[in-house]
Motif scaffolding. Sequence first.
Motif, PDB file in Angstrom:
ATOM      1  N   GLU A   1       0.824  -1.213   0.000  1.00 36.10           N
ATOM      2  CA  GLU A   1       0.000   0.000   0.000  1.00 36.10           C
ATOM      3  C   GLU A   1       0.855   1.259   0.000  1.00 36.10           C
ATOM      4  N   ASP A   2       1.974   1.236   0.747  1.00 41.66           N
ATOM      5  CA  ASP A   2       2.810   2.427   0.824  1.00 41.66           C
ATOM      6  C   ASP A   2       3.432   2.762  -0.535  1.00 41.66           C
ATOM      7  N   ILE A   3       3.890   1.735  -1.262  1.00 42.09           N
ATOM      8  CA  ILE A   3       4.470   1.973  -2.576  1.00 42.09           C
ATOM      9  C   ILE A   3       3.406   2.491  -3.547  1.00 42.09           C
ATOM     10  N   THR A   4       2.184   1.979  -3.424  1.00 42.43           N
ATOM     11  CA  THR A   4       1.082   2.446  -4.278  1.00 42.43           C
ATOM     12  C   THR A   4       0.800   3.923  -4.037  1.00 42.43           C
ATOM     13  N   LEU A   5       0.753   4.322  -2.778  1.00 43.91           N
ATOM     14  CA  LEU A   5       0.490   5.725  -2.444  1.00 43.91           C
ATOM     15  C   LEU A   5       1.640   6.624  -2.882  1.00 43.91           C
TER      16      LEU A   5
ATOM     17  N   ILE B   1      -3.691   0.303  15.006  1.00 36.26           N
ATOM     18  CA  ILE B   1      -2.328  -0.167  14.751  1.00 36.26           C
ATOM     19  C   ILE B   1      -2.254  -0.982  13.463  1.00 36.26           C
ATOM     20  N   ALA B   2      -3.366  -1.640  13.093  1.00 33.39           N
ATOM     21  CA  ALA B   2      -3.375  -2.522  11.915  1.00 33.39           C
ATOM     22  C   ALA B   2      -2.944  -1.813  10.637  1.00 33.39           C
ATOM     23  N   ARG B   3      -3.171  -0.524  10.542  1.00 29.96           N
ATOM     24  CA  ARG B   3      -2.760   0.252   9.360  1.00 29.96           C
ATOM     25  C   ARG B   3      -1.265   0.114   9.112  1.00 29.96           C
TER      26      ARG B   3
ATOM     27  N   LEU C   1      -5.330   8.826   8.258  1.00 25.84           N
ATOM     28  CA  LEU C   1      -5.027  10.263   8.186  1.00 25.84           C
ATOM     29  C   LEU C   1      -3.559  10.543   8.452  1.00 25.84           C
ATOM     30  N   LEU C   2      -2.895   9.623   9.131  1.00 25.62           N
ATOM     31  CA  LEU C   2      -1.452   9.762   9.342  1.00 25.62           C
ATOM     32  C   LEU C   2      -0.661   9.203   8.159  1.00 25.62           C
ATOM     33  N   SER C   3      -1.033   7.995   7.729  1.00 26.86           N
ATOM     34  CA  SER C   3      -0.204   7.291   6.741  1.00 26.86           C
ATOM     35  C   SER C   3      -0.425   7.743   5.308  1.00 26.86           C
TER      36      SER C   3
ATOM     37  N   TRP D   1       2.636   9.249   2.744  1.00 31.78           N
ATOM     38  CA  TRP D   1       3.198   8.561   1.581  1.00 31.78           C
ATOM     39  C   TRP D   1       2.958   9.319   0.286  1.00 31.78           C
ATOM     40  N   VAL D   2       1.773   9.905   0.135  1.00 33.90           N
ATOM     41  CA  VAL D   2       1.474  10.631  -1.106  1.00 33.90           C
ATOM     42  C   VAL D   2       2.384  11.846  -1.241  1.00 33.90           C
ATOM     43  N   TYR D   3       2.520  12.629  -0.184  1.00 27.57           N
ATOM     44  CA  TYR D   3       3.369  13.829  -0.264  1.00 27.57           C
ATOM     45  C   TYR D   3       4.848  13.462  -0.367  1.00 27.57           C
ATOM     46  N   LEU D   4       5.221  12.324   0.207  1.00 29.82           N
ATOM     47  CA  LEU D   4       6.600  11.854   0.046  1.00 29.82           C
ATOM     48  C   LEU D   4       6.885  11.591  -1.429  1.00 29.82           C
ATOM     49  N   GLY D   5       5.956  10.922  -2.107  1.00 36.52           N
ATOM     50  CA  GLY D   5       6.112  10.677  -3.549  1.00 36.52           C
ATOM     51  C   GLY D   5       6.097  11.960  -4.346  1.00 36.52           C
TER      52      GLY D   5
END
Length: 220
Positions: free
Chosen positions: A34-38, A113-115, A148-150, A154-158
């Motif tokens: 999911e993180d790579i997708t975002l 935490i599951a996120r 709202l945290l994750s 990730w999007v702004y990091l990309g």
Amino acid sequence: MQLLEKLISVFTEHDYLAVFLVLLICGMGVPIPEDITLVAGGVTSGLGYSNVHVMVGVGMAGVLLGDMMMFMIGRHYGESALRWRWVAFLVTPQRQELVQIKFERYGNWLLFIARFLPGLRSPIFIIAGWSRRVSLFKFLLLDGSAALLSVPFWVYLGYYGANNHDKLLAWVHRGQSGLWVGLVLLIVVVLFWIWRNRRDAQLLAARQANATAKNPESRG
């Protein structure tokens, strides 16, 4: 690196819809990070193919809808959902046992935490649904707070690393560690806030009991 490049290529051609659909199937347990997708969605915005703020909204929608689908499958079908091969593949007996242990340790906070637990995210949401631990509203509140945290992270990091993919991947790995540190700090703050409120409530109750003891007439 190869997956990131492939996702960027797909997203530049099909834009928001592709990001939304990939995140949806990520939520259903398909092994696409999911993180790579975002991050890939953020990169396409940084390259000028989309609006980064809209991309954050699309990311939130895809993430939450995918998670809600897992929760509702558990809620409606219960353990009979294990008859479906793909659900049985996700919710193995070993994962069921591990999720139950984590629920005993963290309570409903496990849904927050599951996120940050990619391998266990879908099983946690399915089991939470069939165990009826929480309502749909509370589930979305906990899961949405974590998203709202994750998601924006990730999007702004990309977005800001769009022109240097090599550095971007290094930032992704650092970002994963950073999110864990941030999560731990957030949990510490929340626990401190709960402890302080309970302590204040106990002190207030003690003062009221003392006041009542000193003024017996006030009991009447």
